[in-house]
Design a protein around this motif. Structure first.
Motif, mmCIF file in Angstrom:
data_model
loop_
_atom_site.group_PDB
_atom_site.id
_atom_site.type_symbol
_atom_site.label_atom_id
_atom_site.label_comp_id
_atom_site.label_asym_id
_atom_site.label_seq_id
_atom_site.Cartn_x
_atom_site.Cartn_y
_atom_site.Cartn_z
ATOM 1 N N ASN A 138 0.812 -1.330 -0.113
ATOM 2 C CA ASN A 138 -0.140 0.156 -0.164
ATOM 3 C C ASN A 138 0.781 1.295 0.100
ATOM 4 O OD1 ASN A 138 -2.411 -1.259 -0.187
ATOM 5 N ND2 ASN A 138 -2.786 -1.003 1.884
ATOM 6 N N LYS A 144 2.297 1.838 -3.264
ATOM 7 C CA LYS A 144 1.180 1.866 -4.327
ATOM 8 C C LYS A 144 0.746 3.549 -4.268
ATOM 9 C CE LYS A 144 -2.821 -0.393 -4.114
ATOM 10 N NZ LYS A 144 -3.544 -1.461 -4.370
ATOM 11 N N TYR A 145 0.666 3.905 -3.074
ATOM 12 C CA TYR A 145 0.070 5.355 -2.701
ATOM 13 C C TYR A 145 1.063 6.476 -2.292
ATOM 14 C CZ TYR A 145 -4.210 2.500 -2.470
ATOM 15 O OH TYR A 145 -5.148 1.741 -2.903
ATOM 16 N N ASP A 186 5.004 5.908 5.116
ATOM 17 C CA ASP A 186 5.155 6.410 3.773
ATOM 18 C C ASP A 186 5.195 7.837 3.720
ATOM 19 O OD1 ASP A 186 2.601 7.005 2.635
ATOM 20 O OD2 ASP A 186 2.271 4.868 3.017
ATOM 21 N N ILE A 227 -4.390 10.070 4.062
ATOM 22 C CA ILE A 227 -5.801 9.657 4.087
ATOM 23 C C ILE A 227 -6.580 10.955 4.914
ATOM 24 C CG2 ILE A 227 -7.671 7.954 4.965
ATOM 25 C CD1 ILE A 227 -5.195 6.064 4.856
ATOM 26 N N TYR A 287 -13.405 -1.173 1.139
ATOM 27 C CA TYR A 287 -13.593 0.252 1.520
ATOM 28 C C TYR A 287 -12.344 0.879 0.695
ATOM 29 C CZ TYR A 287 -14.014 4.964 3.099
ATOM 30 O OH TYR A 287 -13.960 6.502 3.334
ATOM 31 N N ARG A 288 -12.302 2.171 0.047
ATOM 32 C CA ARG A 288 -11.376 2.587 -0.718
ATOM 33 C C ARG A 288 -11.647 4.134 -0.504
ATOM 34 N NH1 ARG A 288 -9.399 1.439 -6.055
ATOM 35 N NH2 ARG A 288 -7.233 1.687 -4.716
ATOM 36 N N THR A 289 -10.673 4.849 -0.363
ATOM 37 C CA THR A 289 -10.381 6.493 0.032
ATOM 38 C C THR A 289 -10.637 7.080 -1.504
ATOM 39 O OG1 THR A 289 -8.361 6.820 -0.341
ATOM 40 C CG2 THR A 289 -9.225 6.034 1.905
ATOM 41 N N SER A 338 -7.617 7.441 -3.500
ATOM 42 C CA SER A 338 -6.841 6.467 -3.966
ATOM 43 C C SER A 338 -7.431 5.759 -5.376
ATOM 44 C CB SER A 338 -6.725 5.366 -2.995
ATOM 45 O OG SER A 338 -8.010 4.738 -2.598
ATOM 46 N N GLY A 354 -7.372 -1.364 -7.193
ATOM 47 C CA GLY A 354 -7.430 -2.059 -5.884
ATOM 48 C C GLY A 354 -8.887 -2.641 -5.597
ATOM 49 N N TYR A 355 -8.684 -3.400 -4.645
ATOM 50 C CA TYR A 355 -10.091 -3.922 -4.173
ATOM 51 C C TYR A 355 -10.546 -3.500 -2.756
ATOM 52 C CZ TYR A 355 -9.378 -6.535 -8.608
ATOM 53 O OH TYR A 355 -9.176 -7.047 -9.863
ATOM 54 N N GLY A 356 -9.754 -2.990 -1.992
ATOM 55 C CA GLY A 356 -10.259 -2.642 -0.783
ATOM 56 C C GLY A 356 -10.285 -3.916 -0.138
ATOM 57 N N LEU A 357 -9.344 -4.828 0.066
ATOM 58 C CA LEU A 357 -9.476 -6.177 0.648
ATOM 59 C C LEU A 357 -8.434 -6.153 1.466
ATOM 60 C CD1 LEU A 357 -10.859 -8.615 -1.838
ATOM 61 C CD2 LEU A 357 -11.886 -8.376 0.565
ATOM 62 N N GLY A 358 -7.139 -5.565 1.130
ATOM 63 C CA GLY A 358 -5.679 -5.964 1.687
ATOM 64 C C GLY A 358 -5.839 -5.514 3.426
ATOM 65 N N LEU A 359 -6.190 -4.364 3.711
ATOM 66 C CA LEU A 359 -6.307 -3.833 5.070
ATOM 67 C C LEU A 359 -7.184 -4.729 5.650
ATOM 68 C CD1 LEU A 359 -5.852 0.039 4.996
ATOM 69 C CD2 LEU A 359 -4.177 -1.972 4.921
ATOM 70 N N THR A 376 1.462 8.593 5.399
ATOM 71 C CA THR A 376 0.607 7.540 6.269
ATOM 72 C C THR A 376 1.667 6.655 7.138
ATOM 73 O OG1 THR A 376 -1.108 7.475 4.593
ATOM 74 C CG2 THR A 376 -1.112 5.902 6.224
HETATM 75 P P1 ADP Z 1 -6.362 -1.609 -1.873
HETATM 76 O O1 ADP Z 1 -6.276 -2.715 -2.895
HETATM 77 O O2 ADP Z 1 -7.502 -0.624 -2.525
HETATM 78 O O3 ADP Z 1 -5.209 -0.768 -1.620
HETATM 79 P P2 ADP Z 1 -6.573 -1.957 0.898
HETATM 80 O O4 ADP Z 1 -7.560 -2.678 1.935
HETATM 81 O O5 ADP Z 1 -5.021 -2.134 0.950
HETATM 82 O O6 ADP Z 1 -7.035 -1.922 -0.501
HETATM 83 O O7 ADP Z 1 -6.871 -0.355 1.476
HETATM 84 C C1 ADP Z 1 -7.759 0.146 1.472
HETATM 85 C C2 ADP Z 1 -7.773 1.648 1.272
HETATM 86 O O8 ADP Z 1 -7.056 2.293 2.219
HETATM 87 C C3 ADP Z 1 -7.099 1.713 0.043
HETATM 88 O O9 ADP Z 1 -7.954 1.940 -1.105
HETATM 89 C C4 ADP Z 1 -6.766 3.322 0.144
HETATM 90 O O10 ADP Z 1 -7.656 4.264 0.015
HETATM 91 C C5 ADP Z 1 -6.445 3.326 1.509
HETATM 92 N N1 ADP Z 1 -5.010 3.104 2.011
HETATM 93 C C6 ADP Z 1 -4.326 2.051 2.505
HETATM 94 N N2 ADP Z 1 -3.031 2.259 2.548
HETATM 95 C C7 ADP Z 1 -2.905 3.644 2.256
HETATM 96 C C8 ADP Z 1 -1.888 4.264 2.297
HETATM 97 N N3 ADP Z 1 -0.362 3.843 2.552
HETATM 98 N N4 ADP Z 1 -1.718 5.400 1.767
HETATM 99 C C9 ADP Z 1 -2.997 6.214 1.546
HETATM 100 N N5 ADP Z 1 -4.101 5.571 1.538
HETATM 101 C C10 ADP Z 1 -4.005 4.137 1.985
#
Ligand code: ADP
Length: 639
Positions: free
Chosen positions: A539, A542-543, A572, A577, A590-592, A595, A600-605, A629
């Motif tokens: 993440n 990516k961000y 990073d 956010i 959920y995705r912000t 982003s 992305g799928y909003g599954l990682g976190l 972040t």
């Molecule tokens: P994704 O595959 O969309 O990255 P995650 O579950 O990993 O899914 O993250 C959920 C959301 O949280 C992301 O879509 C992003 O909006 C936000 N996010 C996660 N990590 C970061 C980061 N390091 N900086 C900014 N936004 C983040």
């Protein structure tokens, strides 16, 4: 219904081809008839013209011959002697009789040989009854006297017994060139009729000779000789016809081509006529022959037509059937396909909370994908048999998408898009193969490997996204083991360095002394803990911009609520956010806003948080928009 359709279409094609064949034959016969009658017509005209010229020449020659004979006779010594009084009457008559008999032995042409006095009386003749007849008033005598030259009667003469004759008269001179009398020869008019038969060029062609007084000299119907010629009832016939031309005359109800010539020798006309029907009968004969051949041809062609169209129509009928079947299947899609779905029926799902329903969706979806992949593997080797099953599973997948989509999850629209792309490709390839239009083996191979490749893309997606989420939520117990903290942090360092060795980003790993040599212990599932750390690093990479570093910090957290714990932090300097979004980011899908332009799928976190919860921990996020972040979590140490 399909059988009826097949017969109809096949018969239609056969019928059309055979009708075309019949039309071709009929048109050919008509064309041959027209063409041949034109040719025969032209030929008839040409040969009529040529024969008429020959008849003209020969009749003229015949008349000239008679003239010559008459002149030769007039030069005979006996004739001169007779007129001089040196040859007796009886002797003269006998001489003429003998001579005529001699000539008539060859052909009965000569009616009389005779001598005329200067005054115009027949004085000696082969026919005794002619002697004494006065011919001084006849035109041939008058002309011969005036011109002192030979003259042939321009009209025919009819005797008392109705015999028609033509007379040539020539002056007879003595040695001093003085006219002492006239010598004449009379021939039968029928001679011309007989003679002209030689020049008939067609079964039905006829000649007529008419003298300058419109009396018939020669006619195939000899009874008409010497009667008035009616010019076929045409007033202007004489003026209309000429050497090059012809007229069509109606003679006794039949049409005739009529041509005429004026004799070179005198004013006689030779007329030839040919029945028009006679010309066309030849064309008709020819057309009839063509028709017979045509009928045989049509029968053979019909047989072949049926056979050929059977072969030709087969693929057309099959293609049409396939199209119809596909249309029918599309129509019945909802009722047939959905009923056959090899999936857990959603309607029987027990009521559950929202999260469980989402997980169940993923579970169903995952099963559908596995079934689909299995069918694809089979289908690639035995495509024809498996196609239907393949279609069924594709439809099942679409159906699942629709169900989950109805929950209005953005996740699904992204995932749908990512899965639909290879799915659409698979459908396209499969339809192409099923239609039978792809016959080239090379192409077939390409289509099949296209299907397999797209399936692999889907499988990859499933593994990285869905399988992961599903497994995390279904693994009631992780395979946790106890590690010394120092061993754990070494392992993490090693894994991360290995994993990111190839990428061109700076990942700084800061291991605090408090953990580097700690003999304390942690109890955890090493592989899943690694997954969490990798997720956080991914993440951050990516961000944030590519020139920004990412820091992984591991230290002993003494400030924590927990008695003692290892603090893991990934930091990073990226997009950050918004404060109001922070509490949601561990929710599934959920995705912000910031982003959204990254994939992305909003599954990682969500998955990471689930793993941590099962380790008695949770994610903590600290972030500032456009600054960076920091995501941290604690792992409690055990006594
Ligand atoms: P994704 O595959 O969309 O990255 P995650 O579950 O990993 O899914 O993250 C959920 C959301 O949280 C992301 O879509 C992003 O909006 C936000 N996010 C996660 N990590 C970061 C980061 N390091 N900086 C900014 N936004 C983040």
């Amino acid at each position: 219904m399909i059988l009826k359709h097949k017969m109809t279409l096949k018969h239609k094609i056969t019928l059309m081809i055979n009708i075309m064949l019949i039309i071709m034959v009929v048109v050919s016969i008509k064309a041959i008839f027209n063409q041949s009658s034109n040719i025969l017509n032209d030929e008839a005209e040409t040969s009529m013209n040529a024969q008429l010229d020959r008849a003209n020449e020969n009749v003229t020659l015949l008349l000239k011959n008679i003239v010559l004979e008459t002149e030769k006779l007039s030069l005979n010594q006996n004739v001169e002697n007779y007129f001089q009084g040196d040859f007796g009457q009886k002797q003269s008559d006998q001489f003429l009789t003998d001579l005529m008999e001699l000539k008539n032995k060859e052909r009965p042409v000569y009616m009389d040989l005779f001598l005329v006095s200067k005054e115009g009386t027949i004085v000696s003749a082969a026919m005794a009854e002619a002697v004494g007849i006065d011919v001084s008033g006849r035109s041939y005598f008058k002309n011969a006297v005036i011109t002192q030259a030979t003259d042939t009667s321009d009209i025919i003469l009819s005797r008392a017994d109705n015999t028609q004759i033509v007379i040539t008269l020539t002056p007879t001179e003595n040695g001093d060139g003085e006219v002492i009398g006239y010598t004449g020869i009379a021939i039968f008019a029928t001679y011309f009729s007989d003679f002209l038969e030689v020049f008939e060029f067609h079964d039905d062609s006829e000649y007529i000779i008419v003298d300058s007084f419109d009396k018939i000299v020669s006619h195939p119907d000899k009874s008409l000789i010497s009667s008035e010629f009616d010019n076929f009832g045409l007033q202007s016939f004489k003026n209309e016809s000429n050497a090059e031309d012809f007229i069509i005359a109606n003679i006794k109800g039949a049409e005739y081509i009529v041509m005429e010539r004026i004799l070179d020798f005198n004013e006689w006309r030779i007329i030839s006529q040919l029945q028009v029907d006679e010309i066309y009968s030849k064309s008709r004969e020819l057309s009839y022959t063509v028709f017979q051949i045509g009928v045989v041809f049509v029968i053979i062609a019909l047989g072949m037509g049926v056979y050929i169209t059977d072969i030709v129509s087969k693929p057309i009928v099959e293609i049409t059937e396939t199209i119809n079947r596909i249309i029918e299947e599309e129509e019945n899609y909802k009722t047939t396909m959905i009923n056959k779905l090899p999936l857990e029926r959603l309607t029987h799902r027990p009521e559950s909370n929202e999260k469980n329903m989402e997980l169940e969706e993923i579970s169903n979806f995952r099963k559908a994908i596995h079934g689909f992949k299995h069918v694809l593997e089979q289908g690639a080797t035995n495509f024809d048999i498996e196609y239907k099953q393949l279609k069924l599973h594709i439809d099942a997948l679409y159906h699942e998408f629709d169900n989950v989509n109805s929950r209005n999850l953005e996740f699904i629209s992204t995932l749908s898009h990512d899965i639909r792309t290879p799915l659409t490709l698979i459908k396209g390839y499969a339809r192409g193969l099923e239609s039978g239009e792809v016959t080239n083996e090379e192409m077939k191979k390409k289509f099949k490997s296209g299907i397999v490749k797209s399936a692999n893309d889907i499988e990859h997606l499933i593994y990285t996204v869905l399988d992961f989420a599903y497994e995390v939520n279904n693994s009631k117990t992780f395979s946790k083991e106890t590690y010394e903290v120092s061993v754990f942090v070494d392992h993490v360092k090693f894994e991360i360095e290995q994993l990111y060795a190839q990428i061109d980003r700076e990942i700084r790993i800061e291991i605090d002394e408090s953990v580097a040599f700690s003999k304390k212990q942690v109890h955890l599932d090493l592989m899943n803990m690694n997954r969490v750390i990798v997720n956080l690093i991914n993440n951050s990479l990516k961000y944030s911009e590519v020139d920004r570093e990412v820091i992984l910090k591991l230290k002993m957290d003494v400030d924590s609520d927990m008695a003692d714990s290892v603090l893991v932090e990934v930091e990073d300097f990226g997009i950050g956010i918004r404060p109001e979004e922070i509490e949601n980011i561990t929710n599934m899908f959920y995705r912000t806003e910031a982003s959204k332009d990254k994939k992305g799928y909003g599954l990682g976190l969500y998955v990471s948080d689930q793993i941590l919860i099962s380790h008695g921990s949770k994610l903590h996020v600290d972030s500032k928009l456009n600054k960076g972040t920091s995501v941290q979590f604690n792992i409690p140490v055990i006594d």
